[in-house]
Design a protein around this motif. Structure first.
Motif, short mmCIF file in Angstrom:
data_model
loop_
_atom_site.label_atom_id
_atom_site.label_comp_id
_atom_site.label_asym_id
_atom_site.label_seq_id
_atom_site.Cartn_x
_atom_site.Cartn_y
_atom_site.Cartn_z
N GLY A 88 4.08 5.74 -5.44
CA GLY A 88 4.09 5.72 -6.89
C GLY A 88 3.07 6.66 -7.49
N THR A 89 1.91 6.79 -6.83
CA THR A 89 0.90 7.73 -7.32
C THR A 89 1.41 9.16 -7.28
OG1 THR A 89 -0.84 6.23 -6.50
CG2 THR A 89 -1.48 8.50 -6.99
N GLU A 90 2.10 9.53 -6.21
CA GLU A 90 2.67 10.87 -6.12
C GLU A 90 3.72 11.10 -7.21
OE1 GLU A 90 4.22 11.19 -2.23
OE2 GLU A 90 2.28 10.96 -1.21
N ILE A 91 4.57 10.12 -7.43
CA ILE A 91 5.63 10.27 -8.42
C ILE A 91 5.03 10.41 -9.82
CG2 ILE A 91 7.61 9.13 -9.47
CD1 ILE A 91 8.05 7.76 -6.74
N ARG A 101 -3.61 5.00 -13.79
CA ARG A 101 -4.89 4.28 -13.78
C ARG A 101 -4.76 2.93 -13.09
NH1 ARG A 101 -5.08 6.55 -19.09
NH2 ARG A 101 -4.20 4.64 -19.96
N ALA A 102 -3.65 2.23 -13.33
CA ALA A 102 -3.45 0.92 -12.68
C ALA A 102 -3.31 1.08 -11.17
CB ALA A 102 -2.21 0.24 -13.26
N GLN A 103 -2.63 2.13 -10.72
CA GLN A 103 -2.50 2.35 -9.28
C GLN A 103 -3.84 2.70 -8.65
OE1 GLN A 103 0.49 5.38 -9.50
NE2 GLN A 103 2.17 3.99 -9.04
N SER A 104 -4.65 3.49 -9.33
CA SER A 104 -5.99 3.81 -8.81
C SER A 104 -6.85 2.56 -8.69
CB SER A 104 -6.66 4.84 -9.72
OG SER A 104 -5.92 6.04 -9.77
N ALA A 105 -6.77 1.69 -9.71
CA ALA A 105 -7.53 0.44 -9.64
C ALA A 105 -7.06 -0.43 -8.48
CB ALA A 105 -7.41 -0.31 -10.96
N LEU A 106 -5.76 -0.41 -8.21
CA LEU A 106 -5.23 -1.21 -7.12
C LEU A 106 -5.67 -0.65 -5.77
CD1 LEU A 106 -3.50 -3.71 -7.54
CD2 LEU A 106 -1.50 -2.39 -6.90
N ARG A 151 3.65 13.84 -10.43
CA ARG A 151 4.69 14.82 -10.75
C ARG A 151 5.22 14.63 -12.16
NH1 ARG A 151 6.34 13.75 -5.29
NH2 ARG A 151 8.01 12.37 -6.02
N ILE A 152 5.31 13.39 -12.60
CA ILE A 152 5.77 13.13 -13.96
C ILE A 152 4.77 13.69 -14.97
CG2 ILE A 152 6.22 11.30 -15.65
CD1 ILE A 152 7.38 9.63 -13.40
N GLY A 153 3.47 13.51 -14.71
CA GLY A 153 2.45 14.00 -15.64
C GLY A 153 2.42 15.51 -15.74
N GLU A 154 2.91 16.21 -14.72
CA GLU A 154 2.90 17.67 -14.75
C GLU A 154 4.07 18.25 -15.53
OE1 GLU A 154 2.94 18.73 -10.68
OE2 GLU A 154 0.85 18.12 -10.28
N GLN A 155 5.06 17.44 -15.87
CA GLN A 155 6.20 17.94 -16.63
C GLN A 155 5.79 18.22 -18.07
OE1 GLN A 155 9.50 15.27 -16.27
NE2 GLN A 155 9.54 15.35 -14.04
N TRP A 209 0.83 -1.21 0.00
CA TRP A 209 0.00 0.00 0.00
C TRP A 209 0.87 1.27 0.00
CZ3 TRP A 209 -5.28 0.19 -0.39
CH2 TRP A 209 -5.88 1.42 -0.17
N THR A 210 1.91 1.29 0.83
CA THR A 210 2.76 2.48 0.92
C THR A 210 3.42 2.78 -0.40
OG1 THR A 210 3.17 2.04 3.27
CG2 THR A 210 4.70 3.51 2.14
#
Length: 436
Positions: A203-206, A229-234, A209-213, A197-198
């Motif tokens: 990974g969601t935070e990273i 999307r995969a992390q949200s589903a998880l 930040r990548i998507g904002e570049q 979970w951690t």
């Protein structure tokens, strides 16, 4: 001088593994490996041979790389630090590391120090060994590599792809655990989700930040979105596990008044070894079964199906009816259209020779008839309606014009309180209105 087209023995051996006409340098997947041959040869020098030899080389390399305050080593210092290793074996390992540029010999200071390849190998090995101690299903190492690349502005498409693949694998494992309906598998999957979970949250935070570049590669941006999307589903999987466990809890069978349930019994049976299970099964499969083990409710359900449902299904007629031809439209019953009100009103309007008020033409027995007449008055003089056939077309061709004023008047009509002020005016043959 050698020909520019000559290949090294390593390239020739690699080329022999491919089909005729295939050049290794032309393969996109092989190009990064060929470009990093120096680093790969260093890893081959480290990991080639038996497990004991590999461990000894890594031990020597890690020992020489861990002294940060004095990174250079004199040969006596190496022998002293690794005095527990056989001297001949130690000299062989040091020479092998030197031949493959993992160790560099400085002829001026007469000392050894780690080469660039050695530092890279130790850094990669340290990261892998650090995350090997954590039960993170591989997400910790992959997320850490992605975070390191993002921190220095180097987003690797390969690292994003590896992370997406691992997330997809975990999601598939969790989905199959839910579909199995097994409480044991669902709880085990929930524990796995808690362990990662951690790293999923990090990974969601990273990925955010990548998507904002703005200067990110399009392929990396698409992969980052897929990873998000995969992390949200998880992360949503935790609610799915809880719902399935609640369903299982509703159907859990309690064993008398002992407070134990069927889940407790299953858990206890899983804790036993094969010999203990076999010992409990001795004498338990005798036939016929004792009467207390017959479930009357199940027996009633089976009897109801055999005596009623099976016979009902067998007697049910499921054959389709015979096909019939489509009836002719001429044979379909059609009611004659009632045009009495239209025809009688058409005769009244046709007899108008002088202007008349609007309310006098709307006189009817009820509100519906008056509203019907008012709706037809809008057709007067309409060229499209006049070009048709039928009663309304004849009404549109009458030489009358409708003038309506923008105010209402009180009239004495059945069920009608107010009517727009207006009048019907006959038209001359040339289309102009005539005033009496």
């Amino acid at each position: 001088m050698a020909d520019a087209t000559d290949h090294s023995p390593t390239d020739e051996r690699l080329q022999d593994l491919f089909r005729d006409g295939i050049v290794a340098e032309d393969l996109p997947s092989a190009f990064p490996l060929l470009r990093g041959r120096a680093l790969l040869r260093a890893f081959s020098a480290l990991f080639h041979g038996s497990e004991a030899q590999v461990l000894l080389r890594l031990l020597v390399l890690r020992t020489l790389g861990n002294r940060s305050h004095a990174p250079e080593w004199a040969p006596p210092e190496i022998r002293e630090a690794l005095a527990f290793v056989d001297p001949v074996k130690l000299d062989t390992v040091v020479q092998r590391l030197k031949d493959h540029e993992l160790l560099v010999w400085d002829s001026e200071t007469l000392r050894y120090r780690l080469g660039q390849l050695g530092r890279k190998a130790l850094a990669a090995l340290a990261t892998m060994l650090e995350f090997e101690r954590d039960d993170d299903d591989g997400l910790g190492y992959l997320t850490a590599q992605l975070a390191a690349g993002q921190a220095v502005g180097r987003i690797s498409v390969d690292e994003l792809g590896h992370l997406l693949s691992r997330l997809s694998e975990l999601k598939d494992d969790f989905d199959r655990a839910v579909l199995s309906g097994s409480e044991h598998r669902i709880r085990r999957a929930a524990e796995r989700l808690d362990s990662v979970w951690t790293w999923v949250e990090k990974g969601t935070e990273i990925v955010s930040r990548i998507g904002e570049q703005e200067d990110i590669d399009p392929a990396a941006h698409r992969l980052a979105q897929a990873v998000g999307r995969a992390q949200s589903a998880l992360l949503r999987q935790a609610g799915t596990f809880q719902r399935e466990l609640n369903k299982i809890d509703q159907h859990r069978v309690h064993l008398g008044r002992t407070g134990l349930s069927s889940s407790d019994l299953v858990g206890w049976l899983r804790s036993l070894d094969v010999e203990a299970l076999a010992a409990h099964a001795d004498g338990q499969s005798l036939m016929p079964l004792p009467a207390p083990f017959i479930h009357d409710q199940i027996a009633l359900d089976v009897a109801e199906f055999e005596l009623l449902e099976r016979e009902r299904v067998a007697a049910e007629i499921t054959a389709l009816p015979d096909a019939e031809s489509t009836p002719d439209t001429a044979d379909l019953p059609m009611d004659d259209e009632d045009l009495r009100h239209l025809e009688s009103w058409h005769a009244q309007l046709a007899a108008i020779t002088a202007p008349v008020t609007l309310e006098s033409t709307l006189v009817g027995d009820d509100y519906a008839l008056s509203a019907y007449r008012l709706s037809l008055l809008g057709l007067l003089g309409d060229p499209e309606s006049a070009a048709l056939e039928g009663g309304t077309a004849e009404l549109a061709r009458l030489p009358l014009a409708l003038d309506i004023e923008p105010h209402l008047i009180d009239v004495d009509l059945p069920r009608i309180a107010l009517v727009s002020a207006g009048r019907l005016v006959p038209r001359a043959p040339n289309g102009k209105k005539t005033d009496a």
